[in-house]
Design a protein around this motif. Structure first.
Motif, PDB file in Angstrom:
ATOM      1  N   UNK A   1     -55.622 -46.663   7.665  1.00  0.00           N
ATOM      2  CA  UNK A   1     -56.920 -45.996   7.707  1.00  0.00           C
ATOM      3  C   UNK A   1     -57.319 -45.601   6.287  1.00  0.00           C
ATOM      4  N   UNK A   2     -58.600 -45.471   6.073  1.00  0.00           N
ATOM      5  CA  UNK A   2     -59.120 -45.089   4.759  1.00  0.00           C
ATOM      6  C   UNK A   2     -60.394 -45.856   4.471  1.00  0.00           C
ATOM      7  N   UNK A  28     -53.746 -44.735   4.459  1.00  0.00           N
ATOM      8  CA  UNK A  28     -52.640 -44.086   5.169  1.00  0.00           C
ATOM      9  C   UNK A  28     -52.245 -44.879   6.411  1.00  0.00           C
ATOM     10  N   UNK A  29     -50.946 -44.849   6.719  1.00  0.00           N
ATOM     11  CA  UNK A  29     -50.434 -45.280   8.017  1.00  0.00           C
ATOM     12  C   UNK A  29     -49.892 -44.043   8.713  1.00  0.00           C
ATOM     13  N   UNK A  30     -49.721 -44.072  10.040  1.00  0.00           N
ATOM     14  CA  UNK A  30     -49.280 -42.872  10.748  1.00  0.00           C
ATOM     15  C   UNK A  30     -47.950 -42.342  10.216  1.00  0.00           C
ATOM     16  N   UNK A  31     -47.820 -41.018  10.094  1.00  0.00           N
ATOM     17  CA  UNK A  31     -46.557 -40.433   9.623  1.00  0.00           C
ATOM     18  C   UNK A  31     -45.485 -40.476  10.713  1.00  0.00           C
ATOM     19  N   UNK A  32     -44.255 -40.141  10.329  1.00  0.00           N
ATOM     20  CA  UNK A  32     -43.174 -40.009  11.308  1.00  0.00           C
ATOM     21  C   UNK A  32     -42.175 -41.140  11.320  1.00  0.00           C
ATOM     22  N   UNK A  66     -48.959 -42.489   2.651  1.00  0.00           N
ATOM     23  CA  UNK A  66     -50.312 -42.582   2.088  1.00  0.00           C
ATOM     24  C   UNK A  66     -50.247 -42.978   0.614  1.00  0.00           C
ATOM     25  N   UNK A  67     -51.215 -43.758   0.178  1.00  0.00           N
ATOM     26  CA  UNK A  67     -51.356 -44.087  -1.238  1.00  0.00           C
ATOM     27  C   UNK A  67     -52.813 -43.893  -1.644  1.00  0.00           C
ATOM     28  N   UNK A 127     -45.472 -54.671   9.828  1.00  0.00           N
ATOM     29  CA  UNK A 127     -46.203 -54.854   8.578  1.00  0.00           C
ATOM     30  C   UNK A 127     -47.694 -54.970   8.871  1.00  0.00           C
ATOM     31  N   UNK A 128     -48.500 -54.308   8.072  1.00  0.00           N
ATOM     32  CA  UNK A 128     -49.952 -54.431   8.201  1.00  0.00           C
ATOM     33  C   UNK A 128     -50.568 -54.374   6.805  1.00  0.00           C
ATOM     34  N   UNK A 129     -51.821 -54.768   6.700  1.00  0.00           N
ATOM     35  CA  UNK A 129     -52.481 -54.802   5.398  1.00  0.00           C
ATOM     36  C   UNK A 129     -53.956 -54.475   5.540  1.00  0.00           C
ATOM     37  N   UNK A 130     -54.563 -54.106   4.417  1.00  0.00           N
ATOM     38  CA  UNK A 130     -55.992 -53.803   4.375  1.00  0.00           C
ATOM     39  C   UNK A 130     -56.537 -54.276   3.029  1.00  0.00           C
ATOM     40  N   UNK A 131     -57.795 -54.701   3.025  1.00  0.00           N
ATOM     41  CA  UNK A 131     -58.432 -55.194   1.803  1.00  0.00           C
ATOM     42  C   UNK A 131     -59.438 -54.169   1.298  1.00  0.00           C
ATOM     43  N   UNK A 132     -59.246 -53.731   0.059  1.00  0.00           N
ATOM     44  CA  UNK A 132     -60.150 -52.779  -0.585  1.00  0.00           C
ATOM     45  C   UNK A 132     -61.134 -53.560  -1.451  1.00  0.00           C
TER      46      UNK A 132
END
Length: 228
Positions: free
Chosen positions: A110-111, A124-128, A142-143, A164-169
């Motif tokens: 998310x972000x 961020x990805x979910x904590x825990x 989070x980064x 594994x997951x990814x996102x494009x900024x």
């Protein structure tokens, strides 16, 4: 005949009808049962994954509840797996292990993925989870980034399962802001100052929110434009 279950020497004396006797003996040895244990990863992370279960080497025979007769088996389903081992003395032991199907960790990023030049965003990805490893080397959930590109993360649970997951900024260039119009007027006159059309919003220092304003007073006119 006697039935015994304790080790030791058993002596027998027999006497016939004439009173003659003989004595003989036998030693009973109680062998320890073979050690039966199952080693291997007992947690599967997803359907289609396999794990190898093994009983100790060196026994005469093995019999798993799957029908296998080797000391190791490869399984891909959750359940209870049982093996019976027999040693050189004919003694046997049975043991079992339960293989479970563990849930995969949730990996969603998310972000804000659309930035203007100079801005930053927190992904961020979910904590825990037990651990995180981002493609930029960061090991928190989070980064904060400011550069365009693909950001991926490996999420690992305590059970060893990973996702594994990814996102494009995307970093957008700032809009080109320009003001056109007659910048020299005579007293009592007015001039039309305009910015290019097509932007999402306009804000002049006069408070106007249109792309064009009428100016009749000398001074500096400032405009902020926002794109889509």
């Amino acid at each position: 005949c006697i039935t015994v279950n304790t080790l030791g020497i058993y002596i027998l004396t027999i006497v016939d009808l004439f009173g003659c006797s003989s004595t003989c003996s036998v030693e009973v040895i109680v062998n320890a049962a073979p050690v039966c244990s199952i080693t291997g990863d007992l947690s599967l992370c997803q359907v289609g994954q396999t794990t190898e279960l093994c009983a100790p080497l060196g026994y005469v025979s093995y019999l798993w509840n799957t029908g296998a007769i080797t000391n190791c088996i490869t399984v891909g389903l959750a359940g209870v797996y049982t093996v019976t081992v027999i040693d050189l003395n004919g003694c046997s032991s049975t043991c079992s292990a339960t293989v479970i199907l563990s849930p995969m960790p949730v990996c969603t990023i998310t972000g804000d993925l659309l930035l203007c030049e100079g801005e930053t965003t927190q992904l961020c990805v979910p904590p825990g989870a037990a651990s995180y490893l981002w493609s930029n080397g960061t090991m928190t959930n989070c980064i904060t980034v400011s550069l365009p590109g693909i950001y991926s993360v490996i999420v690992t649970q305590a059970n060893g399962c990973t996702s594994t997951c990814s996102a494009t900024v995307v970093v957008n260039l700032p809009p080109v802001c320009s003001i056109a119009g007659d910048l020299s007027i005579c007293t009592g006159q007015s001039t039309l100052l305009c910015a290019p059309v097509g932007f999402a919003s306009y804000l002049w220092n006069t408070g106007a929110t249109t792309n064009c304003i009428m100016a009749s007073v000398s001074g500096v006119y400032t405009l902020t434009v926002t794109d889509l």
